[in-house]
Design a protein around this motif. Structure first.
Motif, PDB file in Angstrom:
ATOM      1  N   GLY A 157      32.028  22.565  16.963  1.00 54.98           N
ATOM      2  CA  GLY A 157      32.541  23.081  18.228  1.00 54.98           C
ATOM      3  C   GLY A 157      31.911  24.372  18.703  1.00 54.98           C
ATOM      4  N   ARG A 158      30.993  24.949  17.929  1.00 54.81           N
ATOM      5  CA  ARG A 158      30.326  26.188  18.372  1.00 54.81           C
ATOM      6  C   ARG A 158      29.325  25.873  19.479  1.00 54.81           C
ATOM      7  NH1 ARG A 158      33.954  29.548  15.962  1.00 54.81           N
ATOM      8  NH2 ARG A 158      34.555  28.502  14.020  1.00 54.81           N
ATOM      9  N   ARG A 159      29.257  26.738  20.472  1.00 59.72           N
ATOM     10  CA  ARG A 159      28.354  26.522  21.592  1.00 59.72           C
ATOM     11  C   ARG A 159      27.479  27.737  21.898  1.00 59.72           C
ATOM     12  NH1 ARG A 159      29.003  22.306  20.352  1.00 59.72           N
ATOM     13  NH2 ARG A 159      29.687  20.446  21.484  1.00 59.72           N
ATOM     14  N   GLN A 160      27.815  28.877  21.332  1.00 62.54           N
ATOM     15  CA  GLN A 160      27.044  30.101  21.593  1.00 62.54           C
ATOM     16  C   GLN A 160      26.586  30.680  20.247  1.00 62.54           C
ATOM     17  OE1 GLN A 160      30.388  31.886  23.768  1.00 62.54           O
ATOM     18  NE2 GLN A 160      29.077  31.955  25.591  1.00 62.54           N
ATOM     19  N   ILE A 161      25.531  30.098  19.701  1.00 61.03           N
ATOM     20  CA  ILE A 161      25.075  30.478  18.364  1.00 61.03           C
ATOM     21  C   ILE A 161      23.948  31.502  18.461  1.00 61.03           C
ATOM     22  CG2 ILE A 161      24.113  29.664  16.177  1.00 61.03           C
ATOM     23  CD1 ILE A 161      25.352  26.948  16.742  1.00 61.03           C
ATOM     24  N   LEU A 162      24.143  32.591  17.754  1.00 65.63           N
ATOM     25  CA  LEU A 162      23.163  33.679  17.707  1.00 65.63           C
ATOM     26  C   LEU A 162      22.174  33.420  16.576  1.00 65.63           C
ATOM     27  CD1 LEU A 162      22.762  36.534  19.078  1.00 65.63           C
ATOM     28  CD2 LEU A 162      23.942  37.469  17.089  1.00 65.63           C
ATOM     29  N   PHE A 163      20.890  33.667  16.840  1.00 65.66           N
ATOM     30  CA  PHE A 163      19.866  33.574  15.797  1.00 65.66           C
ATOM     31  C   PHE A 163      19.445  34.989  15.417  1.00 65.66           C
ATOM     32  CE2 PHE A 163      15.419  33.330  14.401  1.00 65.66           C
ATOM     33  CZ  PHE A 163      15.497  32.348  13.421  1.00 65.66           C
ATOM     34  N   LEU A 164      19.656  35.355  14.146  1.00 65.63           N
ATOM     35  CA  LEU A 164      19.303  36.683  13.649  1.00 65.63           C
ATOM     36  C   LEU A 164      18.116  36.591  12.706  1.00 65.63           C
ATOM     37  CD1 LEU A 164      22.656  38.504  12.702  1.00 65.63           C
ATOM     38  CD2 LEU A 164      21.108  39.037  14.590  1.00 65.63           C
ATOM     39  N   SER A 165      17.078  37.386  12.973  1.00 66.58           N
ATOM     40  CA  SER A 165      15.889  37.376  12.119  1.00 66.58           C
ATOM     41  C   SER A 165      15.308  38.784  12.037  1.00 66.58           C
ATOM     42  CB  SER A 165      14.841  36.416  12.675  1.00 66.58           C
ATOM     43  OG  SER A 165      13.698  36.366  11.840  1.00 66.58           O
ATOM     44  N   ASP A 166      14.563  39.019  10.959  1.00 66.43           N
ATOM     45  CA  ASP A 166      13.933  40.332  10.793  1.00 66.43           C
ATOM     46  C   ASP A 166      12.411  40.243  10.785  1.00 66.43           C
ATOM     47  OD1 ASP A 166      13.679  39.051   8.372  1.00 66.43           O
ATOM     48  OD2 ASP A 166      14.042  40.836   7.162  1.00 66.43           O
TER      49      ASP A 166
ATOM     50  N   TYR B 250       8.586  37.704  12.094  1.00 63.33           N
ATOM     51  CA  TYR B 250       7.945  36.583  12.773  1.00 63.33           C
ATOM     52  C   TYR B 250       7.024  35.856  11.787  1.00 63.33           C
ATOM     53  CZ  TYR B 250       9.500  38.922  17.055  1.00 63.33           C
ATOM     54  OH  TYR B 250      10.250  39.522  18.041  1.00 63.33           O
ATOM     55  N   SER B 251       7.398  35.851  10.536  1.00 60.87           N
ATOM     56  CA  SER B 251       6.570  35.245   9.497  1.00 60.87           C
ATOM     57  C   SER B 251       6.547  33.726   9.629  1.00 60.87           C
ATOM     58  CB  SER B 251       7.107  35.622   8.117  1.00 60.87           C
ATOM     59  OG  SER B 251       8.373  35.015   7.891  1.00 60.87           O
ATOM     60  N   TYR B 252       5.704  33.088   8.837  1.00 60.90           N
ATOM     61  CA  TYR B 252       5.610  31.624   8.829  1.00 60.90           C
ATOM     62  C   TYR B 252       6.979  31.006   8.586  1.00 60.90           C
ATOM     63  CZ  TYR B 252       4.134  26.935   7.385  1.00 60.90           C
ATOM     64  OH  TYR B 252       3.985  25.573   7.276  1.00 60.90           O
ATOM     65  N   SER B 253       7.678  31.495   7.573  1.00 62.69           N
ATOM     66  CA  SER B 253       9.000  30.966   7.236  1.00 62.69           C
ATOM     67  C   SER B 253       9.992  31.201   8.370  1.00 62.69           C
ATOM     68  CB  SER B 253       9.515  31.622   5.951  1.00 62.69           C
ATOM     69  OG  SER B 253      10.839  31.233   5.668  1.00 62.69           O
ATOM     70  N   ALA B 254      10.025  32.419   8.899  1.00 63.77           N
ATOM     71  CA  ALA B 254      10.976  32.756   9.957  1.00 63.77           C
ATOM     72  C   ALA B 254      10.746  31.918  11.211  1.00 63.77           C
ATOM     73  CB  ALA B 254      10.884  34.243  10.300  1.00 63.77           C
ATOM     74  N   MET B 255       9.481  31.651  11.525  1.00 67.82           N
ATOM     75  CA  MET B 255       9.194  30.873  12.730  1.00 67.82           C
ATOM     76  C   MET B 255       9.619  29.416  12.567  1.00 67.82           C
ATOM     77  SD  MET B 255       8.286  33.199  14.674  1.00 67.82           S
ATOM     78  CE  MET B 255       8.024  32.167  16.105  1.00 67.82           C
ATOM     79  N   HIS B 256       9.544  28.884  11.348  1.00 69.36           N
ATOM     80  CA  HIS B 256      10.016  27.520  11.122  1.00 69.36           C
ATOM     81  C   HIS B 256      11.552  27.458  11.171  1.00 69.36           C
ATOM     82  CE1 HIS B 256       5.908  26.551  10.131  1.00 69.36           C
ATOM     83  NE2 HIS B 256       6.242  25.281  10.047  1.00 69.36           N
ATOM     84  N   LYS B 257      12.203  28.512  10.708  1.00 69.43           N
ATOM     85  CA  LYS B 257      13.660  28.579  10.830  1.00 69.43           C
ATOM     86  C   LYS B 257      14.059  28.632  12.305  1.00 69.43           C
ATOM     87  CE  LYS B 257      14.115  31.008   6.415  1.00 69.43           C
ATOM     88  NZ  LYS B 257      14.298  32.325   5.762  1.00 69.43           N
ATOM     89  N   LEU B 258      13.344  29.417  13.084  1.00 69.38           N
ATOM     90  CA  LEU B 258      13.614  29.516  14.518  1.00 69.38           C
ATOM     91  C   LEU B 258      13.442  28.165  15.199  1.00 69.38           C
ATOM     92  CD1 LEU B 258      14.113  31.099  17.151  1.00 69.38           C
ATOM     93  CD2 LEU B 258      11.656  31.623  17.192  1.00 69.38           C
ATOM     94  N   GLN B 259      12.396  27.448  14.830  1.00 67.01           N
ATOM     95  CA  GLN B 259      12.161  26.141  15.438  1.00 67.01           C
ATOM     96  C   GLN B 259      13.289  25.173  15.116  1.00 67.01           C
ATOM     97  OE1 GLN B 259       9.307  25.533  17.518  1.00 67.01           O
ATOM     98  NE2 GLN B 259      10.749  23.912  18.094  1.00 67.01           N
ATOM     99  N   GLY B 260      13.793  25.231  13.871  1.00 68.97           N
ATOM    100  CA  GLY B 260      14.919  24.380  13.497  1.00 68.97           C
ATOM    101  C   GLY B 260      16.158  24.692  14.313  1.00 68.97           C
TER     102      GLY B 260
END
Length: 333
Positions: free
Chosen positions: A181-190, A192-202
């Motif tokens: 039921g969540r509709r406003q999900i925040l993405f928190l990252s520290d 722009y590494s390879y791993s972080a960018m793949h998490k963002l894409q997911g």
């Protein structure tokens, strides 16, 4: 003259050259003779012999990580060192930091220590999208010895990459949060590494699949300090969210502290998911739902692959470890 040059002149792969160096029975005598002739004609001394002073190996592996102050890095280095010792290998450790120049210097210095292979722990060595970091120095290192990269990918014949499936794990976790039921999900990252960018894409693809718009304002990049995360989120009065997907447990704990300061109920009012399944995830209250990157399994895969490469065996250049969601008290699905 390096192993790439010998392979090219002999018309074989560098894996075949490595097998010839190690006198592997997997290579025919005819091919061995051809490769050895090319070596002799070009006065090429195989690296393992030169470094091993006429032995097959110095039985030493170099390990570089950004910092052992990070729990994930410290755990990985500890596992690698202990298990490499079980195979009779010593380790040399360098902490490079995150700056491009420092990483390059660390690789240059450790290559002077007569090592048989190089392990790079952390996705920061695969480059940083924001800063366009150069990875040429890693490819040059692979011309001398096998290079193993944990949780990052660089293409190269003598480079072997062991990865956690960051994309799929975040996609699945964010999808579950959306389904609850969540509709406003925040993405928190520290980073722009390879791993972080793949998490963002997911994260982004999960939102798109659910028909939720991907808003730039809900992608927050911030230093991984718990109280700083709390304070920044408190200061962002324009930002509305009912869920948090964080790329590290420290960031997620900062969100938990934000919720407490705002007197929000977790997970009733806000759902929070961290990453790494670190001690922080069970040290906070309520205990944190987090994605377990299964670092021990990743380290084991790396060591097993390293041993196979040093024996002259064929090894996949990219392998994945499947992550696992540890459901605790900050989610309600």
């Amino acid at each position: 003259m390096n192993i790439y040059d010998i392979a090219k002149l002999a018309g074989v792969s560098i894996a075949t050259v490595s097998r010839v160096v190690n006198d592997s029975p997997k290579v025919s005598e005819k091919t061995k003779e051809k490769v050895r002739a090319v070596m002799a004609a070009n006065d090429y001394i195989p690296n393992v012999f030169a470094r091993g002073m006429s032995l097959n190996s110095m039985k030493t592996v170099g390990i570089i990580c950004p910092s052992v102050s990070d729990h994930y890095m410290a755990s990985a280095v500890s596992y690698l060192e202990k298990n490499l010792r079980n195979y009779g290998y010593d380790c040399i450790l360098y902490c490079s930091g995150y700056e491009q120049e420092d990483k390059e210097i660390s690789v240059q210095m450790i290559l002077q220590k007569r090592i048989d292979a190089l392990l790079l722990v952390g996705s920061c060595y695969a480059g940083d999208k924001e800063y366009g970091e150069d990875i040429t120095y890693i490819k040059k290192a692979s011309e001398e010895i096998p290079v193993f990269l944990m949780n990052g990918f660089i293409s190269g014949e003598n480079i072997y990459c062991m990865l956690t499936d960051d994309y799929q794990s975040v996609y699945d976790a964010a999808s579950a949060m959306l389904a609850s039921g969540r509709r406003q999900i925040l993405f928190l990252s520290d980073s722009y590494s390879y791993s972080a960018m793949h998490k963002l894409q997911g994260y982004e693809d999960a939102l798109k699949a659910a028909g939720i718009p991907v808003l730039g304002e809900r992608k927050v990049y911030i230093k991984n300090e718990i109280h700083l995360v709390r304070d920044i989120l408190l200061a962002r009065r324009d930002l509305e969210f009912d869920g948090v997907m964080a790329t590290d447990d420290g960031l997620a704990v900062g969100a938990v502290k934000y919720a407490r300061a705002k007197r929000l109920s977790v997970p009733k009012d806000i759902s929070i998911i961290g990453y790494n399944n670190s001690e922080l995830s069970i040290g906070c209250e309520p205990e944190l739902t987090t994605i377990d990157g299964r670092g021990d399994l990743l380290c084991k895969m790396t060591i097993d692959s390293l041993m196979e490469v040093l024996k002259g065996e064929d090894v996949e250049h990219r392998k994945y470890v499947q992550c696992r969601l540890e459901k605790r008290c900050t989610t309600d699905f």
